[in-house]
Design an enzyme around this catalytic site. Structure first.
Site, PDB file in Angstrom:
ATOM      1  N   THR A  16       0.721  -1.227   0.000  1.00  0.00           N
ATOM      2  CA  THR A  16       0.000   0.000   0.000  1.00  0.00           C
ATOM      3  C   THR A  16       0.754   1.284   0.000  1.00  0.00           C
ATOM      4  O   THR A  16       1.872   1.387   0.475  1.00  0.00           O
ATOM      5  CB  THR A  16      -0.965   0.015   1.171  1.00  0.00           C
ATOM      6  OG1 THR A  16      -2.104  -0.608   0.732  1.00  0.00           O
ATOM      7  CG2 THR A  16      -1.299   1.302   1.731  1.00  0.00           C
TER       8      THR A  16
ATOM      9  N   LYS B 219      -8.284  -0.129   1.559  1.00  0.00           N
ATOM     10  CA  LYS B 219      -7.575   0.176   2.800  1.00  0.00           C
ATOM     11  C   LYS B 219      -7.903   1.585   3.300  1.00  0.00           C
ATOM     12  O   LYS B 219      -7.251   2.094   4.191  1.00  0.00           O
ATOM     13  CB  LYS B 219      -6.078   0.007   2.572  1.00  0.00           C
ATOM     14  CG  LYS B 219      -5.736  -1.435   2.183  1.00  0.00           C
ATOM     15  CD  LYS B 219      -4.356  -1.573   1.665  1.00  0.00           C
ATOM     16  CE  LYS B 219      -4.425  -1.768   0.172  1.00  0.00           C
ATOM     17  NZ  LYS B 219      -3.169  -1.917  -0.488  1.00  0.00           N
TER      18      LYS B 219
ATOM     19  N   GLY C 112      -6.984   5.609   6.492  1.00  0.00           N
ATOM     20  CA  GLY C 112      -6.397   4.556   5.686  1.00  0.00           C
ATOM     21  C   GLY C 112      -5.290   3.886   6.469  1.00  0.00           C
ATOM     22  O   GLY C 112      -4.700   4.500   7.354  1.00  0.00           O
TER      23      GLY C 112
ATOM     24  N   SER D  17       4.553   1.595   1.466  1.00  0.00           N
ATOM     25  CA  SER D  17       5.690   1.354   0.581  1.00  0.00           C
ATOM     26  C   SER D  17       5.943   2.504  -0.383  1.00  0.00           C
ATOM     27  O   SER D  17       7.083   2.883  -0.630  1.00  0.00           O
ATOM     28  CB  SER D  17       5.468   0.069  -0.210  1.00  0.00           C
ATOM     29  OG  SER D  17       5.290  -1.014   0.652  1.00  0.00           O
TER      30      SER D  17
ATOM     31  N   CYS E 167       6.811   3.000  -7.508  1.00  0.00           N
ATOM     32  CA  CYS E 167       6.857   1.949  -6.487  1.00  0.00           C
ATOM     33  C   CYS E 167       6.208   0.664  -7.011  1.00  0.00           C
ATOM     34  O   CYS E 167       5.032   0.669  -7.378  1.00  0.00           O
ATOM     35  CB  CYS E 167       6.135   2.416  -5.228  1.00  0.00           C
ATOM     36  SG  CYS E 167       6.101   1.176  -3.915  1.00  0.00           S
TER      37      CYS E 167
ATOM     38  N   THR F  27       2.825  -0.479  -5.369  1.00  0.00           N
ATOM     39  CA  THR F  27       1.689   0.437  -5.453  1.00  0.00           C
ATOM     40  C   THR F  27       1.063   0.304  -6.830  1.00  0.00           C
ATOM     41  O   THR F  27       1.764   0.323  -7.833  1.00  0.00           O
ATOM     42  CB  THR F  27       2.163   1.895  -5.242  1.00  0.00           C
ATOM     43  OG1 THR F  27       2.809   1.990  -3.969  1.00  0.00           O
ATOM     44  CG2 THR F  27       1.002   2.871  -5.294  1.00  0.00           C
TER      45      THR F  27
END
Length: 180
Positions: A9, A41, A53, A132, A167, A170
């Site tokens: 996430t 989330k 979140g 992340s 990322c 993601t």
């Protein structure tokens, strides 16, 4: 044998012109494998008066949301008080302190990053990110906030798109909640 580590996430909150957004991507990865692409989330709390979140373990994040909901009811919807009390419990309780997650929570007046080490951090500029891809989303959102007139939702969506391009943990499957 080394255990595979879950990476999950990017959560971003942006505040501008009386609106606050919390956005989260949907990817959950186990090691180098995408396990799920559509996880939610980000959610509303306190009868829609707050949003939050989580990044980290899904079960732990949900347990922390439930705990925060209880604190919000206990403290009449006062997010600051509920966040401080929940974080104190999280840091000191033998069971809770093992929970592996971080939270971003917001209401119309304030935004906080909450952690199990006792952090209750209110960002100076109304922008905070975890997970992340958090540093990438944070940098993009701050640049857009400082150098454009875009609204909070557009800034959050664009910053999350940039984080998703950088990322590997993601994705572009966003859940976005807004207050304002």
């Amino acid at each position: 044998m080394k255990r595979a580590r879950f990476h999950s996430t990017t959560i971003l909150s942006v505040r501008r012109s009386g609106n606050v957004i919390v956005a989260g991507d949907g990817q959950v990865s186990l090691g180098q494998t995408v396990m799920k692409g559509s996880a939610r989330k980000v959610r509303r709390m306190n009868d829609g008066q707050a949003i939050g979140g989580f990044a980290g373990s899904a079960a732990d994040g949900i347990a922390l949301f439930e705990r925060l909901e209880g604190k919000l009811r206990e403290h009449g919807g006062n997010l600051r008080r509920a966040a401080v009390e929940m974080t104190k419990d999280w840091r000191t309780d033998r069971v809770l302190r093992r929970l592996d997650a971080m939270l971003v929570v917001a209401d119309p007046q304030q935004t906080y990053l909450l952690s199990g080490s006792g952090d209750v951090i209110e960002p100076d500029d109304g922008v905070v990110a975890i997970g992340s891809g958090g540093p990438f989303a944070l940098a993009a959102a701050r640049a857009l906030l400082r150098h454009t007139e875009l609204d909070a939702r557009t800034i959050a969506e664009q910053a999350m798109a940039i984080a998703g391009e950088i990322c590997v943990y993601t994705n572009h499957n966003l859940t976005v909640e807004e207050l304002g």
